[in-house]
Design a protein around this motif. Structure first.
Motif, mmCIF file in Angstrom:
data_model
loop_
_atom_site.group_PDB
_atom_site.id
_atom_site.type_symbol
_atom_site.label_atom_id
_atom_site.label_comp_id
_atom_site.label_asym_id
_atom_site.label_seq_id
_atom_site.Cartn_x
_atom_site.Cartn_y
_atom_site.Cartn_z
ATOM 1 N N ASP A 64 0.827 -1.202 0.000
ATOM 2 C CA ASP A 64 0.000 0.000 0.000
ATOM 3 C C ASP A 64 0.866 1.259 0.000
ATOM 4 O O ASP A 64 2.096 1.186 -0.077
ATOM 5 C CB ASP A 64 -0.963 -0.018 1.194
ATOM 6 C CG ASP A 64 -0.241 0.112 2.538
ATOM 7 O OD1 ASP A 64 1.002 0.272 2.560
ATOM 8 O OD2 ASP A 64 -0.922 0.050 3.574
ATOM 9 N N ASN A 96 -6.601 11.070 -2.250
ATOM 10 C CA ASN A 96 -5.415 10.252 -1.974
ATOM 11 C C ASN A 96 -4.264 10.650 -2.902
ATOM 12 O O ASN A 96 -3.095 10.675 -2.485
ATOM 13 C CB ASN A 96 -5.731 8.771 -2.157
ATOM 14 C CG ASN A 96 -6.808 8.297 -1.214
ATOM 15 O OD1 ASN A 96 -7.977 8.395 -1.520
ATOM 16 N ND2 ASN A 96 -6.437 7.813 -0.058
ATOM 17 N N ILE B 48 -1.885 13.054 10.219
ATOM 18 C CA ILE B 48 -1.596 14.010 9.141
ATOM 19 C C ILE B 48 -2.489 15.255 9.184
ATOM 20 O O ILE B 48 -2.564 16.000 8.214
ATOM 21 C CB ILE B 48 -1.677 13.339 7.742
ATOM 22 C CG1 ILE B 48 -3.079 12.803 7.439
ATOM 23 C CG2 ILE B 48 -0.646 12.236 7.610
ATOM 24 C CD1 ILE B 48 -3.239 12.357 5.986
ATOM 25 N N GLY B 54 -10.092 8.064 4.771
ATOM 26 C CA GLY B 54 -9.604 7.323 3.606
ATOM 27 C C GLY B 54 -8.226 7.743 3.143
ATOM 28 O O GLY B 54 -7.647 7.109 2.256
ATOM 29 N N LEU B 55 -7.685 8.791 3.734
ATOM 30 C CA LEU B 55 -6.336 9.221 3.347
ATOM 31 C C LEU B 55 -5.250 8.360 3.975
ATOM 32 O O LEU B 55 -4.101 8.402 3.538
ATOM 33 C CB LEU B 55 -6.111 10.695 3.732
ATOM 34 C CG LEU B 55 -6.928 11.711 2.933
ATOM 35 C CD1 LEU B 55 -6.695 13.115 3.466
ATOM 36 C CD2 LEU B 55 -6.561 11.647 1.453
ATOM 37 N N SER B 57 -3.330 4.849 4.820
ATOM 38 C CA SER B 57 -3.187 3.514 4.232
ATOM 39 C C SER B 57 -3.093 2.500 5.374
ATOM 40 O O SER B 57 -2.746 2.865 6.503
ATOM 41 C CB SER B 57 -1.946 3.456 3.339
ATOM 42 O OG SER B 57 -0.783 3.715 4.081
ATOM 43 N N PRO B 58 -3.408 1.245 5.111
ATOM 44 C CA PRO B 58 -3.468 0.269 6.209
ATOM 45 C C PRO B 58 -2.144 0.055 6.924
ATOM 46 O O PRO B 58 -2.126 -0.162 8.134
ATOM 47 C CB PRO B 58 -3.955 -1.007 5.518
ATOM 48 C CG PRO B 58 -3.763 -0.790 4.056
ATOM 49 C CD PRO B 58 -3.861 0.673 3.825
ATOM 50 N N SER B 59 -1.036 0.123 6.191
ATOM 51 C CA SER B 59 0.241 -0.091 6.887
ATOM 52 C C SER B 59 0.549 1.072 7.828
ATOM 53 O O SER B 59 1.237 0.892 8.839
ATOM 54 C CB SER B 59 1.379 -0.299 5.888
ATOM 55 O OG SER B 59 1.571 0.833 5.075
ATOM 56 N N GLU B 60 0.019 2.248 7.519
ATOM 57 C CA GLU B 60 0.196 3.373 8.456
ATOM 58 C C GLU B 60 -0.625 3.139 9.720
ATOM 59 O O GLU B 60 -0.184 3.468 10.824
ATOM 60 C CB GLU B 60 -0.211 4.681 7.776
ATOM 61 C CG GLU B 60 0.734 5.078 6.645
ATOM 62 C CD GLU B 60 0.230 6.265 5.832
ATOM 63 O OE1 GLU B 60 0.962 7.254 5.730
ATOM 64 O OE2 GLU B 60 -0.897 6.191 5.298
ATOM 65 N N ASP B 63 1.128 0.557 11.809
ATOM 66 C CA ASP B 63 2.272 1.184 12.500
ATOM 67 C C ASP B 63 1.810 1.814 13.814
ATOM 68 O O ASP B 63 2.433 1.629 14.870
ATOM 69 C CB ASP B 63 2.889 2.295 11.630
ATOM 70 C CG ASP B 63 3.902 1.747 10.637
ATOM 71 O OD1 ASP B 63 4.304 0.586 10.781
ATOM 72 O OD2 ASP B 63 4.290 2.494 9.720
ATOM 73 N N PHE B 92 -5.256 -9.437 3.610
ATOM 74 C CA PHE B 92 -3.905 -9.091 4.077
ATOM 75 C C PHE B 92 -3.911 -7.959 5.101
ATOM 76 O O PHE B 92 -3.088 -7.931 6.018
ATOM 77 C CB PHE B 92 -3.002 -8.772 2.886
ATOM 78 C CG PHE B 92 -2.608 -9.994 2.118
ATOM 79 C CD1 PHE B 92 -1.682 -10.886 2.650
ATOM 80 C CD2 PHE B 92 -3.181 -10.297 0.903
ATOM 81 C CE1 PHE B 92 -1.326 -12.044 1.963
ATOM 82 C CE2 PHE B 92 -2.840 -11.443 0.205
ATOM 83 C CZ PHE B 92 -1.908 -12.329 0.746
#
Lengths: 297, 251
Positions: A64, A96, B48, B54-55, B57-60, B63, B92
């Motif tokens: 991602d 985005n 942020i 929606g801005l 991301s899943p890995s953020e 974290d 995932f």
């Protein structure tokens, strides 16, 4: 002038110089540094290699924005040559895209491409791709152009329409994407040299990129052939992943079988060679430079 | 520490405060709440300074979750939004969030990317939502991890459509807990009426859903309150900065 300013300016100059920009995708910071040391003038960071390197997963939209941008920052910080970014589909909508452009621009990327696949995407040379309507992609490109702070942060359009609606549709889309603000154009995965030539001929005044994947859908050509066709940029996205996988597997099989690395010594750099390459002397010198000096008050 | 589905589906209403990061999660845990809700709206503000979930991301998000779990032992339920794509990405994302310490995961039925603003949130086909829930459940390693299905599309499919979706999800045991989000002022009474006969919870954005009074009596089994922590933090920070300014001007 900041490093980011220099990198953007340098990459723009390369793309519009008339010479071929020869790019290799670096899966990580180490390979980026090796590319720089071996003579590459610019490098690419892209999804296939990053998915493989960071997740050990295929390029199917599992990596991602957070993961991709972290990896990009590591690569950009490791080298002093421009780094161009694969921003996939932009990971969402125009909001985005705007965030993504701000993030990549501020970390010092030279530019990025956005593609018109649906999310989760696939590597451009995999089967089963689907694309978004043209107006959706155009809105994304406009959002990217509006969000950038510097005109020399280059935006490339990528279309995957060839596999879905054919060559002419891919060219038409790319023309519209350029009109919407894309500085550079990329038509993904043409299947013949004749198709490649038609793509190049369709954009005489716009830098166009050719993508060379070993055993991919596009015939493998030399940089010289690609340049003669009229392309301005050649990228080799997967070769380091395949080479690293091959070399690592060969070594590890030997280690499992023999229990030693001694038969592989001529297939690797030495301890002193690697330390020299990775900059150990520079780091030691930096520490020495700031060594504490005694002060008498 | 695990949580049980029974806690969130009984008639004894459970309040789950939204949290943005390790600091707010710790505050909620110390106050004795059953769980904390690491949600997109609070996270995107803390990370942020934006308000559109929606801005991120899943890995953020994962974290942030890993930082939370360094020092917060209590259960944290995590907002996986729309699964950040389709069934594949959902699988995932959920796997990563559970491995990062989520005790429960919420998946909503919005089109990717999910949005915080009610007028930007659009619904996916129910069949796609069901497929995502199946993928999420399969991704769990721990049988005690809870799956929350969040139905956000009352404005699209109406109270009747909501009732049908709730019935289907329950009949096929596709989620441990069902919650409803993005409920408009007009639909609120109908949704609460459904909660009288069905065990469903609600996600209330205390900043945006101004018609909802936290003191009012409802029939939801669980209420996730998002936005409160971020709003309080912002207000406290503004007051502190104003105090600094006053001090500077006084000197």
């Amino acid at each position: 002038m900041t490093k980011a300013d220099r990198m953007r300016a340098a990459f723009k100059q390369m793309c519009f110089s008339g010479d071929l920009v020869n790019l290799v995708v670096a899966p990580d910071a180490l390979s980026a540094k090796i590319a720089e040391r071996t003579g590459f003038k610019a490098i690419f960071q892209a999804g296939y290699a990053t998915s493989a390197n960071k997740l050990a997963q295929p390029d199917r939209g599992i990596a991602d924005f957070g993961l991709m941008s972290n990896s990009a920052r590591e690569i950009i910080n490791a080298v002093n040559i421009p780094v161009f970014i694969d921003a996939d589909t932009g990971y969402g909508d125009e909001q985005n895209i705007a965030r993504l452009v701000r993030v990549y621009e501020s970390m010092g990327a030279a530019g990025l491409f956005i593609e018109d696949q649906t999310w989760p995407k696939r590597c451009g040379h995999m089967d089963g791709k689907t694309i978004v309507p043209e107006d959706v992609m155009i809105n994304k490109l406009k959002a990217a152009v509006d969000a950038r702070q510097h005109d020399d942060f280059l935006i490339m359009s990528r279309t995957d329409a060839y596999a879905v609606t054919g060559l002419q549709s891919a060219i038409d889309r790319s023309r519209h994407y350029h009109e919407a603000g894309a500085d550079l154009v990329f038509v993904e995965a043409p299947k013949t040299k004749a198709d490649m030539q038609k793509v190049a001929d369709s954009f005489p005044d716009v830098p166009v990129m050719a993508n060379m994947i070993e055993n991919g859908k596009t015939p493998l050509m030399t940089n010289e052939e690609i340049h003669e066709m009229g392309f301005s940029i050649a990228v080799h996205p997967n070769v380091l992943v395949y080479t690293e996988t091959f070399a690592t597997e060969r070594l590890l099989k030997d280690m499992v079988t023999l229990g030693t690395t001694k038969n592989q010594m001529d297939q690797m750099v030495t301890f002193p060679q690697f330390n020299k390459f990775i900059g150990l002397d520079d780091i030691n010198a930096l520490e020495q430079k700031y060594a504490t000096a005694p002060i008498k008050l | 520490m695990t949580i049980s589905a029974a806690s969130f589906t009984s008639k004894q209403q459970v309040i789950v405060p939204g949290v943005a990061d390790a600091q707010s999660a710790q505050t909620v845990q110390e106050a004795g709440f059953e769980a904390a809700y690491l949600n997109g709206y609070d996270v995107v503000q803390a990370q942020i300074a934006q308000t559109n979930e929606g801005l991120t991301s899943p890995s953020e998000v994962s974290d942030v979750l890993r930082h939370v779990k360094e020092n917060v032992a209590g259960p944290v339920i995590v907002d996986a939004q729309s699964g950040f794509g389709n069934q594949l990405t959902t699988y995932f994302v959920v796997q990563d969030l559970e491995r990062s310490g989520a005790a429960g995961i919420v998946i909503n039925d919005q089109i990717f990317p999910a949005h915080t603003a009610n007028d930007e949130a659009e619904s996916i086909e129910f069949s796609d939502f069901v497929a995502k829930l199946k993928a999420a459940k399969d991704a769990f390693d721990d049988p005690d991890t809870l799956l929350f299905a969040e139905l956000d599309g009352v404005k699209d499919y109406g109270a009747d459509g909501l009732a049908k979706r709730v019935a289907y999800l329950k009949q096929h045991q596709l989620a441990d807990v069902i919650v409803v989000g993005h409920v408009s002022e007009e639909a609120f009474a109908d949704v609460d009426a459904l909660a009288v006969t069905q065990s469903i919870g609600a996600v209330i954005n205390d900043v945006r859903d101004s018609y909802f009074d936290a003191q009012q009596e409802t029939h939801f089994t669980t209420v996730f309150h998002t936005g409160t922590v971020s709003a309080a933090r912002k207000q406290a920070e503004q007051q502190a900065v104003q105090a600094f300014n006053a001090e500077v001007e006084a000197n």
